[in-house]
Design an enzyme around this catalytic site. Structure first.
Site, PDB file in Angstrom:
ATOM      1  N   ASP A  30       0.841  -1.195   0.000  1.00 34.73           N
ATOM      2  CA  ASP A  30       0.000   0.000   0.000  1.00 34.73           C
ATOM      3  C   ASP A  30       0.885   1.256   0.000  1.00 34.73           C
ATOM      4  O   ASP A  30       1.897   1.326   0.694  1.00 34.73           O
ATOM      5  CB  ASP A  30      -0.910  -0.011   1.241  1.00 34.73           C
ATOM      6  CG  ASP A  30      -2.045   0.986   1.139  1.00 34.73           C
ATOM      7  OD1 ASP A  30      -3.198   0.558   1.023  1.00 34.73           O
ATOM      8  OD2 ASP A  30      -1.769   2.216   1.186  1.00 34.73           O
ATOM      9  N   ASN A  88     -12.813  -2.901   2.468  1.00 37.24           N
ATOM     10  CA  ASN A  88     -13.696  -1.742   2.559  1.00 37.24           C
ATOM     11  C   ASN A  88     -14.637  -1.754   1.348  1.00 37.24           C
ATOM     12  O   ASN A  88     -14.184  -1.956   0.219  1.00 37.24           O
ATOM     13  CB  ASN A  88     -12.877  -0.456   2.588  1.00 37.24           C
ATOM     14  CG  ASN A  88     -12.035  -0.340   3.849  1.00 37.24           C
ATOM     15  OD1 ASN A  88     -12.429  -0.816   4.909  1.00 37.24           O
ATOM     16  ND2 ASN A  88     -10.867   0.275   3.740  1.00 37.24           N
ATOM     17  N   HIS A 101     -10.326  -4.680  -3.526  1.00 36.80           N
ATOM     18  CA  HIS A 101      -8.996  -4.926  -2.971  1.00 36.80           C
ATOM     19  C   HIS A 101      -9.117  -5.412  -1.542  1.00 36.80           C
ATOM     20  O   HIS A 101      -9.983  -4.978  -0.790  1.00 36.80           O
ATOM     21  CB  HIS A 101      -8.103  -3.685  -3.054  1.00 36.80           C
ATOM     22  CG  HIS A 101      -8.736  -2.432  -2.543  1.00 36.80           C
ATOM     23  ND1 HIS A 101      -9.683  -1.724  -3.239  1.00 36.80           N
ATOM     24  CD2 HIS A 101      -8.552  -1.762  -1.376  1.00 36.80           C
ATOM     25  CE1 HIS A 101     -10.057  -0.662  -2.534  1.00 36.80           C
ATOM     26  NE2 HIS A 101      -9.387  -0.674  -1.393  1.00 36.80           N
TER      27      HIS A 101
END
Ligand code: DGP
Length: 115
Positions: A30, A88, A101
């Site tokens: 990330d 999320n 993701h």
């Protein structure tokens, strides 16, 4: 999708720090890590979110959970200490990139409930 940053990462039009890849997924670090270890697993196929998964995606979804998450956790050496897996979904779910993701976070104690 041509304007999707994660599609660009999947097809190498955009740079990323890849930790694992196979024919179905890419896992990369990330850009803005929320833990000492923070990797995103994405399907190479553009799927907007969990809401858009279809029956034909069952193998892909199972592959991510059964094969890729544990493999990534082992690579990051957080499989024994523990880690958190987060997807999320939608605006209130905190999804900012509209390409499915799976966050894998570890290397510190996680708190609950999440913010
Ligand atoms: P979410 O809030 O669940 O949609 O998480 C999106 C994550 O994607 C966020 O933690 C930052 C990360 N991210 C966004 N753009 C890029 C990028 O271009 N490269 C990388 N490596 N990560 C990105």
């Amino acid at each position: 999708m041509s304007d999707c940053i994660f599609c660009k990462i999947a097809n190498k039009e955009a740079k990323s720090n890849i930790v694992f890849e196979d024919d179905m997924v890419v896992a990369f670090r990330d850009l803005d890590p929320k833990a000492p270890e923070h990797v995103l697993i994405i399907p190479k196929k553009h799927i907007e979110s969990i809401n858009k998964l279809e029956q034909v995606d069952k193998e892909l979804a199972a592959h991510i959970l059964v094969d890729v998450v544990p493999k990534v956790a082992q690579k990051l050496k957080i499989d024994e200490s523990g880690y958190r897996v987060v997807i999320n979904t939608g605006d209130e779910g905190g999804q900012t990139v509209k390409h499915l993701h799976v966050h894998v976070l570890g290397g510190r104690n996680m708190t609950w409930p999440p913010g």
